[in-house]
Design an enzyme around this catalytic site. Structure first.
Site, PDB file in Angstrom:
ATOM      1  N   CYS A 127       4.509 -37.821 -45.079  1.00 36.27           N
ATOM      2  CA  CYS A 127       5.334 -37.325 -43.973  1.00 36.27           C
ATOM      3  C   CYS A 127       5.649 -38.420 -42.962  1.00 36.27           C
ATOM      4  CB  CYS A 127       4.630 -36.161 -43.293  1.00 36.27           C
ATOM      5  SG  CYS A 127       2.915 -36.505 -42.823  1.00 36.27           S
ATOM      6  N   HIS A 145       2.896 -34.532 -35.937  1.00 32.66           N
ATOM      7  CA  HIS A 145       2.634 -35.909 -35.538  1.00 32.66           C
ATOM      8  C   HIS A 145       3.678 -36.336 -34.513  1.00 32.66           C
ATOM      9  CE1 HIS A 145       0.082 -36.018 -39.055  1.00 32.66           C
ATOM     10  NE2 HIS A 145       1.101 -35.933 -39.889  1.00 32.66           N
TER      11      HIS A 145
END
Length: 337
Positions: free
Chosen positions: A140, A220
């Site tokens: 990711c 994140h």
């Protein structure tokens, strides 16, 4: 139409399965796992055919009332390609089965580049994956790095990049099992693994990353300092980012001030699970000072690799050899843009 198998029906796997199911050029033949709990039972409710990865798993599935179509080998006999979304290091063992079967396969970013010899990011190196036997969809964070830096590189703006990553502690559904509280844990090594991982896709990138694990589970967050090849305006930089359909420019002054508010926006948009397939990059936070660029964005680690995986299926099977056409098709099917 290409027949596809999904091995590993977890956080990524269930999303990949649903994404495959809405494509008109591939069929999801079945999902294979070892679990027999609520997760695979949801797959049953979606009327996916279920296959058991082991004999013990098959017994447990049947004891739980799950109709099992067969084992992993039975599934492999029916498909053109396997997407393996099993937990880290398990796929590397499954790869030997796929190779013996002579079947194309895709693994996820938790596996090493050497597992496939090719790492994939749709906007960066789609062409190099066409008709390959295997690829690895990068993680990711690495996907987000490649999308943003590749956009700058296309505009001939990128010299080098330095990024700091604030990493979520664990997946939301597993936060009762682990994670951290009342602390932050820096990764010991600089660069952290994401920079070298991005270079596995584009060796010419001059990128260094550092990372710290933080006590939250939503997403994140990245902060980037980029040296540009020349002095540029903010408009030039934004125009570069706009060449990527998978970068969504957001505005801090519109109330999107945190990862939870961004998540809420995508839930309100009607995305399944509130998934954010795009990099959510703050337009009004972005700053250009001469030949230096500063920006920040949020990454949904459960969702960002889903469109990449669909594009990788098309590339490996040769359904579509043109990256732009595949990306456009995937975007339309998933409501991106």
């Amino acid at each position: 139409m290409k027949n596809v198998a999904l091995v590993g029906y977890g956080v990524i796997g269930k999303r990949v399965a649903d994404a495959i199911n809405v494509q008109d050029d591939m069929d999801l033949i079945g999902v294979c796992d070892v679990i027999n709990d609520w997760r695979i039972q949801n797959a049953v409710r979606k009327e996916y055919d279920i296959y058991a990865a082991t004999t013990d798993a098959e017994k447990q599935m049947k004891a739980s009332g799950i109709s099992v179509k067969g084992n992993l080998q039975d599934l492999l006999d029916k498909v053109d390609l396997v997407v393996d979304c099993t937990p880290k290091n398990i796929a590397a063992k499954n790869v030997e089965v796929y190779k013996k079967q002579g079947i194309k396969f895709i693994v996820q970013g938790g596996e090493k580049h050497q597992t496939t010899g090719h790492s994939f990011s749709a906007e960066n190196n789609y062409k190099s994956a066409v008709n390959l036997d295997a690829t690895r969809v990068v993680s990711c964070n690495t996907t987000s790095i490649l999308r943003t830096l590749t956009a700058l590189k296309r505009a001939d703006l990128l010299d080098y990049a330095r990024g700091t990553l604030l990493r979520r502690a664990t997946d939301p559904w597993e936060s009762h099992l682990g994670g951290i509280m009342n602390t932050m844990v820096p990764e010991k090594d600089i660069p952290s693994h994401q920079g070298p991982d991005a270079q596995s896709v584009d060796p010419d990138l001059d990128v260094i990353t550092s990372a710290v694990k933080v006590p939250e589970t939503l997403s994140h967050m990245h902060y980037w300092n980029v040296k540009l090849k020349k002095e540029a305006s903010k408009e030039e930089v934004l125009n570069a980012f706009k060449t990527s359909s998978r970068i969504k420019l957001i505005h801090y002054d519109q109330g999107l001030v945190s990862n939870n508010t961004i998540k809420e926006m995508f839930l309100d948009m009607g995305r399944p699970w509130g998934d954010m397939y795009e990099v959510a990059l703050w337009e009004d936070m972005l700053k250009v000072v001469g030949d230096e660029l500063f920006y920040a964005y949020v990454v949904d680690n459960q969702a960002i690799v889903i469109p990449e995986t669909i594009d990788a299926i098309r590339a490996l099977t040769g359904i579509e050899t043109d990256a732009h056409k595949s990306i456009e098709k995937t975007n339309e099917s998933l409501g991106i843009g």
